[in-house]
Motif scaffolding. Structure first.
Motif, short mmCIF file in Angstrom:
data_model
loop_
_atom_site.label_atom_id
_atom_site.label_comp_id
_atom_site.label_asym_id
_atom_site.label_seq_id
_atom_site.Cartn_x
_atom_site.Cartn_y
_atom_site.Cartn_z
N ASP A 113 -23.72 139.89 36.79
CA ASP A 113 -22.39 140.01 37.41
C ASP A 113 -21.32 139.46 36.49
N ALA A 114 -21.69 138.52 35.62
CA ALA A 114 -20.75 137.96 34.65
C ALA A 114 -21.54 137.46 33.46
N LEU A 115 -20.91 137.54 32.30
CA LEU A 115 -21.47 136.97 31.08
C LEU A 115 -20.54 135.86 30.61
N VAL A 116 -21.13 134.83 30.02
CA VAL A 116 -20.35 133.67 29.56
C VAL A 116 -20.65 133.43 28.10
N THR A 117 -19.61 133.20 27.31
CA THR A 117 -19.78 132.86 25.91
C THR A 117 -18.78 131.78 25.55
N PRO A 118 -19.08 130.94 24.53
CA PRO A 118 -18.21 129.80 24.25
C PRO A 118 -17.02 130.08 23.33
N SER A 119 -16.90 131.29 22.76
CA SER A 119 -15.83 131.52 21.79
C SER A 119 -15.37 132.97 21.80
N ASP A 120 -14.14 133.18 21.35
CA ASP A 120 -13.62 134.54 21.18
C ASP A 120 -14.46 135.31 20.18
N PHE A 121 -14.83 134.64 19.09
CA PHE A 121 -15.61 135.31 18.05
C PHE A 121 -16.90 135.89 18.63
N HIS A 122 -17.59 135.10 19.44
CA HIS A 122 -18.88 135.57 19.95
C HIS A 122 -18.69 136.73 20.93
N ARG A 143 -18.88 144.56 19.88
CA ARG A 143 -19.31 145.49 18.84
C ARG A 143 -20.73 146.00 19.10
N TYR A 144 -21.48 145.30 19.94
CA TYR A 144 -22.81 145.76 20.32
C TYR A 144 -22.76 146.64 21.57
N GLY A 145 -21.57 146.82 22.13
CA GLY A 145 -21.42 147.73 23.25
C GLY A 145 -21.20 147.08 24.60
N VAL A 146 -21.02 145.76 24.64
CA VAL A 146 -20.82 145.06 25.91
C VAL A 146 -19.36 145.19 26.34
N ASP A 147 -19.14 145.45 27.63
CA ASP A 147 -17.79 145.52 28.20
C ASP A 147 -17.20 144.11 28.26
N VAL A 148 -16.21 143.82 27.41
CA VAL A 148 -15.69 142.45 27.33
C VAL A 148 -14.95 142.03 28.58
N ALA A 149 -14.61 142.98 29.45
CA ALA A 149 -13.97 142.60 30.71
C ALA A 149 -14.90 141.77 31.58
N ARG A 150 -16.21 141.87 31.32
CA ARG A 150 -17.19 141.11 32.09
C ARG A 150 -17.54 139.78 31.43
#
Length: 436
Positions: free
Chosen positions: A206-215, A221-228
């Motif tokens: 339902d949501a993905l979490v990452t610690p940085s803009d870079f990541h 670039r791998y195809g993940v919808d960044v809105a999530r």
């Protein structure tokens, strides 16, 4: 709220960045909520699939032993139905309201499917490149960084020793023969199915979490919808650091803190120290050693190289998280020479909190955190001569060192990180309730 974490290791046995972050967050959440942790372990003294439950302070922790003794296919590296079933048993007994998967190395990506099959809210943390790179760090043999994913370059990586498999050779014989020297066509077929699996799995949370803009950008670039994808910088116990008084010595003290594996680059630091050639400096290397994709001789090579370098070089071994403020207080500069694209770098932020100057590889999330010459120095990744030049500048310009160390830096606290996660959890649980 009942929150179940899934992670590839947990303190005190494992104290890497992801494990430490999960520990800080779980402990903070447990002040007001019930928190359980399912963690992988690989203990040769225990049978595969043994699960031990124990209380760790306010946390209920299950450690699931998995040594890959029944591995039969490449997909078995990331998918295992027996682990999926053990996970479901824990869910049945503990009945969480939400599952937050921090990492799945050693466990099973099927945990994501089983969670969604129960209509439980699911959060997935993206801490490295395991979704997209089976080796996790986008570094192939020869310590070459994969700036882009090119499956033709991935085929030579399809060797069992690249996945630190702990299974005995006999049960794996057929698979070892199958993968030791894969044809390009066969290898590309394996990787095509892997990509199909990863893209399908990344669409489940339902949501993905990452610690940085870079990541986040790397996963876009791998195809993940960044809105999530939600950016929540890892929180640190900021109050622990100013309490430690800094010591003074006549030598300029250079330090490394982290796991001693090739992708972290301590060998680059040793080469730079050799090139620096300053007897008025010392080099202290803090951290534990682990095997790296079948390479069991890295620490020995580091120690052999150190014996040939004039100057004072000390290897201190493993340290505990509580010791970090004291260690940093004993340094004049922390070097973070990672060859891989760090997704955040907790140790870099710890140095910020401790008021220690930092020199880091100029890529990944570290380049996002450091403005060269303002709050730290960057060097060309893997370039020992450039690292030596940056260190020489710090030694010769003490005012620059003081100015960078004192420059204001933004580091998230544990409370801030916890509040961000709670807000996300509550929104997902509310959304699930409204759709029920």
């Amino acid at each position: 709220m009942r929150i179940l974490f899934v992670v590839h290791g947990f303190v005190p046995e494992r104290v890497g960045g992801v494990e430490l972050h999960a520990h800080y967050l779980a402990s903070a959440l447990a002040a007001q909520h019930a928190v359980g942790v399912l963690a992988w372990e690989s203990d040769t003294a225990k049978p595969d699939y043994a699960v031990e439950e124990r209380q760790q302070g306010a946390l209920t922790v299950w450690r699931l032993n998995h040594r890959f003794t029944d591995l039969a296919t490449f997909a078995g590296i990331y998918r295992n139905e027996r682990i999926d079933e053990l996970f479901e048993g824990i869910v049945d007994r503990w009945r969480p309201d939400l599952v937050h998967v921090h990492h799945l190395i050693g466990l099973s990506a099927g945990i994501l499917e089983r969670t969604k099959g129960r209509s439980l809210p699911l959060v997935l943390g993206l801490h490295d490149y395991w979704f997209g790179c089976p080796r996790g760090q986008r570094i192939r043999d020869g310590l070459l960084v994969c700036h882009e994913i090119d499956r033709n370059l991935c085929v030579p990586c399809l060797k069992p020793q690249n996945y630190e498999l702990r299974a005995p050779r006999r049960p794996l014989g057929a698979w070892l023969r199958h993968l030791r020297l894969p044809t390009r066509r066969r290898g590309l077929g394996i990787l095509r199915r892997y990509d199909e699996d990863m893209h399908r799995l990344l669409a489940l949370p339902d949501a993905l979490v990452t610690p940085s803009d870079f990541h986040r950008e790397m996963y876009r670039r791998y195809g993940v919808d960044v809105a999530r994808v939600h950016i929540l910088p890892c929180g640190l116990p900021a109050a622990d650091f100013p309490r430690v008084a800094r010591s003074a010595t006549p030598h300029f003290r250079i330090g490394f803190l982290g796991t001693l594996i090739p992708s972290k680059g301590p060998h680059v630091l040793l080469d730079a120290y050799r090139l620096l050639g300053r007897r008025d400096t010392t080099l202290d290397i803090h951290g534990d050693w682990v095997a790296y994709h079948g390479d069991t001789g890295y620490l020995e090579r580091l120690e052999d190289a150190a014996r040939t370098i004039p100057g004072t070089i000390r290897f201190h071994g493993r340290y505990e998280p509580a010791e970090v403020p004291r260690i940093l207080a004993s340094l004049d500069v922390l070097v973070v020479p990672s060859l891989w694209y760090e997704s955040y770098s907790i140790v870099l932020r710890e140095a910020f909190l401790a008021g220690v100057a930092v020199v880091a590889s100029g890529h990944g999330a570290m380049a996002e955190a450091i403005e060269h010459g303002v709050n730290g120095l960057l060097f060309r990744p893997g370039d020992a001569a450039d690292l030596a030049a940056q260190l020489r500048q710090l030694i010769d310009e003490p005012e620059l060192r003081r100015r960078m160390a004192a420059h204001p830096k933004r580091v998230a606290s544990i409370d801030e990180n916890t509040a961000g996660h709670l807000h996300l959890y509550e929104s997902l649980i509310g959304k699930e309730a409204r759709s029920a």
